[in-house]
Design an enzyme around this catalytic site. Structure first.
Site, PDB file in Angstrom:
ATOM      1  N   ASP A 192       7.420   0.101  10.338  1.00  0.00           N
ATOM      2  CA  ASP A 192       8.612  -0.764  10.342  1.00  0.00           C
ATOM      3  C   ASP A 192       9.749  -0.135   9.543  1.00  0.00           C
ATOM      4  O   ASP A 192      10.908  -0.196   9.955  1.00  0.00           O
ATOM      5  CB  ASP A 192       8.281  -2.124   9.694  1.00  0.00           C
ATOM      6  CG  ASP A 192       7.642  -3.071  10.682  1.00  0.00           C
ATOM      7  OD1 ASP A 192       8.085  -3.113  11.838  1.00  0.00           O
ATOM      8  OD2 ASP A 192       6.682  -3.753  10.301  1.00  0.00           O
ATOM      9  N   TYR A 198      -0.322  -2.449  19.139  1.00  0.00           N
ATOM     10  CA  TYR A 198      -0.040  -3.864  19.430  1.00  0.00           C
ATOM     11  C   TYR A 198       1.470  -4.097  19.521  1.00  0.00           C
ATOM     12  O   TYR A 198       1.957  -4.900  20.308  1.00  0.00           O
ATOM     13  CB  TYR A 198      -0.658  -4.722  18.323  1.00  0.00           C
ATOM     14  CG  TYR A 198      -0.347  -6.204  18.398  1.00  0.00           C
ATOM     15  CD1 TYR A 198      -0.944  -7.005  19.361  1.00  0.00           C
ATOM     16  CD2 TYR A 198       0.535  -6.794  17.499  1.00  0.00           C
ATOM     17  CE1 TYR A 198      -0.669  -8.367  19.430  1.00  0.00           C
ATOM     18  CE2 TYR A 198       0.814  -8.146  17.554  1.00  0.00           C
ATOM     19  CZ  TYR A 198       0.209  -8.929  18.515  1.00  0.00           C
ATOM     20  OH  TYR A 198       0.486 -10.270  18.574  1.00  0.00           O
ATOM     21  N   HIS A 212      -0.331 -14.058   7.655  1.00  0.00           N
ATOM     22  CA  HIS A 212      -1.299 -14.504   8.675  1.00  0.00           C
ATOM     23  C   HIS A 212      -2.713 -13.986   8.372  1.00  0.00           C
ATOM     24  O   HIS A 212      -3.675 -14.477   8.937  1.00  0.00           O
ATOM     25  CB  HIS A 212      -0.834 -14.124  10.098  1.00  0.00           C
ATOM     26  CG  HIS A 212      -1.168 -12.737  10.525  1.00  0.00           C
ATOM     27  ND1 HIS A 212      -1.406 -12.400  11.841  1.00  0.00           N
ATOM     28  CD2 HIS A 212      -1.305 -11.587   9.829  1.00  0.00           C
ATOM     29  CE1 HIS A 212      -1.671 -11.114  11.922  1.00  0.00           C
ATOM     30  NE2 HIS A 212      -1.606 -10.591  10.731  1.00  0.00           N
ATOM     31  N   SER A 215       3.358  -9.563   9.287  1.00  0.00           N
ATOM     32  CA  SER A 215       1.930  -9.842   9.533  1.00  0.00           C
ATOM     33  C   SER A 215       1.124  -9.783   8.245  1.00  0.00           C
ATOM     34  O   SER A 215       0.030  -9.199   8.205  1.00  0.00           O
ATOM     35  CB  SER A 215       1.340  -8.841  10.533  1.00  0.00           C
ATOM     36  OG  SER A 215       1.975  -8.924  11.752  1.00  0.00           O
ATOM     37  N   GLY A 230       3.344  -4.572   1.959  1.00  0.00           N
ATOM     38  CA  GLY A 230       2.146  -4.478   2.825  1.00  0.00           C
ATOM     39  C   GLY A 230       2.526  -3.858   4.155  1.00  0.00           C
ATOM     40  O   GLY A 230       2.071  -4.286   5.216  1.00  0.00           O
ATOM     41  N   ASP A 247       2.058  -0.726  -0.243  1.00  0.00           N
ATOM     42  CA  ASP A 247       0.762  -1.145   0.336  1.00  0.00           C
ATOM     43  C   ASP A 247      -0.314  -0.850  -0.698  1.00  0.00           C
ATOM     44  O   ASP A 247      -0.011  -0.422  -1.819  1.00  0.00           O
ATOM     45  CB  ASP A 247       0.473  -0.438   1.676  1.00  0.00           C
ATOM     46  CG  ASP A 247      -0.413  -1.299   2.581  1.00  0.00           C
ATOM     47  OD1 ASP A 247      -1.614  -1.437   2.275  1.00  0.00           O
ATOM     48  OD2 ASP A 247       0.085  -1.858   3.577  1.00  0.00           O
TER      49      ASP A 247
HETATM   50  C1  SAM Z   1      -1.946  -6.787   9.267  1.00  0.00           C
HETATM   51  S1  SAM Z   1      -1.534  -5.400   8.311  1.00  0.00           S
HETATM   52  C2  SAM Z   1       0.230  -5.382   8.518  1.00  0.00           C
HETATM   53  C3  SAM Z   1       0.820  -4.036   8.251  1.00  0.00           C
HETATM   54  C4  SAM Z   1       2.306  -3.927   8.563  1.00  0.00           C
HETATM   55  N1  SAM Z   1       3.097  -4.823   7.753  1.00  0.00           N
HETATM   56  C5  SAM Z   1       2.517  -4.229  10.019  1.00  0.00           C
HETATM   57  O1  SAM Z   1       3.063  -5.272  10.331  1.00  0.00           O
HETATM   58  O2  SAM Z   1       2.126  -3.407  10.841  1.00  0.00           O
HETATM   59  C6  SAM Z   1      -1.715  -6.009   6.655  1.00  0.00           C
HETATM   60  C7  SAM Z   1      -1.379  -4.975   5.607  1.00  0.00           C
HETATM   61  O3  SAM Z   1      -1.572  -5.590   4.321  1.00  0.00           O
HETATM   62  C8  SAM Z   1      -2.120  -4.604   3.475  1.00  0.00           C
HETATM   63  N2  SAM Z   1      -2.781  -5.283   2.340  1.00  0.00           N
HETATM   64  C9  SAM Z   1      -3.941  -5.996   2.343  1.00  0.00           C
HETATM   65  N3  SAM Z   1      -4.203  -6.469   1.119  1.00  0.00           N
HETATM   66  C10 SAM Z   1      -3.193  -6.056   0.322  1.00  0.00           C
HETATM   67  C11 SAM Z   1      -2.889  -6.268  -1.066  1.00  0.00           C
HETATM   68  N4  SAM Z   1      -3.673  -6.997  -1.852  1.00  0.00           N
HETATM   69  N5  SAM Z   1      -1.751  -5.724  -1.542  1.00  0.00           N
HETATM   70  C12 SAM Z   1      -0.930  -4.974  -0.739  1.00  0.00           C
HETATM   71  N6  SAM Z   1      -1.160  -4.746   0.578  1.00  0.00           N
HETATM   72  C13 SAM Z   1      -2.282  -5.289   1.101  1.00  0.00           C
HETATM   73  C14 SAM Z   1      -3.064  -3.855   4.362  1.00  0.00           C
HETATM   74  O4  SAM Z   1      -3.399  -2.591   3.820  1.00  0.00           O
HETATM   75  C15 SAM Z   1      -2.254  -3.761   5.649  1.00  0.00           C
HETATM   76  O5  SAM Z   1      -1.450  -2.602   5.684  1.00  0.00           O
END
Ligand code: SAM
Length: 357
Positions: free
Chosen positions: A205, A163, A265, A262, A199, A223
């Protein structure tokens, strides 16, 4: 209907696209784009390609004809050739992204109309009761469902990287002023960490930041346990990795910046505020910056990349992309101060900077 409008109507009614997406999924199964890429300038004939893909030659020719019509590949003097587009789609992240869109997203979008209708067109879509759950027969929220279905976890990560591919990063020159805002004024005696990627998935990034800046401080990727564990060869990475649940207090105190790309969102306002509240005690006033790398929806001129991501959010997580007014409200409710929004032409995601009040 005039000719041009009739043509657009065929796109809108999905007459052209639904066959295309099915063919792309077939292409992944039989490594079609890889075979075309490997054939290079010599191209490949029907019989040979039928053999390589294990496909009946007549079926293959029909599929290839649609791909030619859709400008995915070309045909010349009895041979098929790949294009820059099909060569790009042969890359691993695009292959997995095709799988994600076909196997996960498409079934969720297919239930939209019925899901809306059943709820009298006033659906209360939640993390555990939305199109994803209806389509895939689960009660799990999206991220838990991904962990429970490991191929989809991998595919989702690939989808996110595809993306973003080819677009300016938040830290690309001309976007967020990294030198002025982060590197100047960085004080390792406060904390040697320059940037925490909260995350950050598998760190694309953090890797990009590391490649673009000779940074004076440490970079840390955080993460969920399952994601951090899935990263191979951590020692070779130019950043540290640690498991951290962002619904618990941020363990790294007074870093220069915390990037949440992200992240908010994915959550409703109440959960988004909790994520920021868990970050807040770690911030040093007048020093730490919070960088929300997010879509800021324009009412007048929304970008297709922004609105389609908004639809993805509804399909999978029952949440939404936000307008500037909505972002400012979340930041204020978490007790932070909105500083500024940075944009980059043609890129759907902005950088929203915030800090301690
Ligand atoms: C939409 S992805 C975005 C990943 C990255 N920041 C990017 O922009 O490509 C959301 C990320 O949040 C992580 N995530 C979800 N719940 C989480 C939590 N409770 N604590 C830490 N990370 C979490 C997911 O594993 C995922 O890698």
């Amino acid at each position: 209907m005039c000719g041009e409008i009739a043509l657009r109507a065929c796109f809108v009614t999905d007459e052209f696209q639904s066959a295309l997406s099915a063919h792309c999924k077939y292409a992944v199964q039989v490594k079609l784009f890889q075979h075309l890429r490997d054939a290079g300038d010599d191209g490949v004939g029907s019989e040979e390609l039928a053999e390589k893909t294990g496909t009946d030659v007549l079926l293959l020719e029909r599929i290839m004809r649609h791909l030619i019509a859709m400008k995915m590949i070309t045909f010349f003097k009895g041979r098929f050739f790949g294009t820059a587009l099909s060569h790009g789609l042969a890359a691993d992240n695009y292959q997995q992204s095709i799988d994600f869109c076909y196997d996960v997203a498409r079934p969720a979008f297919n239930v939209f109309p019925e899901h809306f209708k059943k709820a009298g067109y006033r659906p209360r879509i939640t993390f555990t009761n939305g199109p994803l759950q209806a389509a895939h027969g689960t009660d799990l929220p999206f991220f838990d469902w991904l962990v429970a279905t490991p191929p989809h976890l991998e595919e989702f990560d690939a989808f996110m990287s595809a993306y973003r591919a080819g677009k300016a990063d938040w830290c690309s020159p001309g976007f967020y002023p990294v030198e002025e805002q982060l590197i100047q004024g960085f004080d390792p005696s406060i904390n040697e960490v320059l940037l925490v990627d909260v995350g950050g998935g598998r760190g694309h990034d953090t890797l990009s930041f590391s490649a673009q800046y000779a940074h004076p401080g440490k970079l840390v990727l955080q993460d969920r346990e399952a994601v951090i564990t899935s990263i191979q060869d951590k020692e070779a990475l130019p950043f540290g990795c640690e498991a951290h649940d962002f619904f618990t207090p941020q363990p790294i105190q007074a870093a220069r910046a915390y990037l949440l790309h992200s992240i908010l969102h994915d959550w409703d306002d109440e959960a988004g505020i909790r994520i920021l509240e868990n970050l807040k005690p770690a911030l040093k006033a007048g020093y730490s910056r919070v960088l929300l790398n997010e879509i800021v929806l324009s009412e007048e001129n929304p970008m297709i990349a922004a609105t389609s991501m908004d639809m993805m959010m509804m399909a999978h997580m029952g949440v939404r992309e936000r307008t500037e007014v909505e972002w400012k409200a979340i930041i204020a409710k978490a007790g932070l101060r909105f500083v500024r929004i940075y944009d980059y032409p043609g890129v759907a995601e902005s950088v929203i900077e915030a800090e301690l009040l």
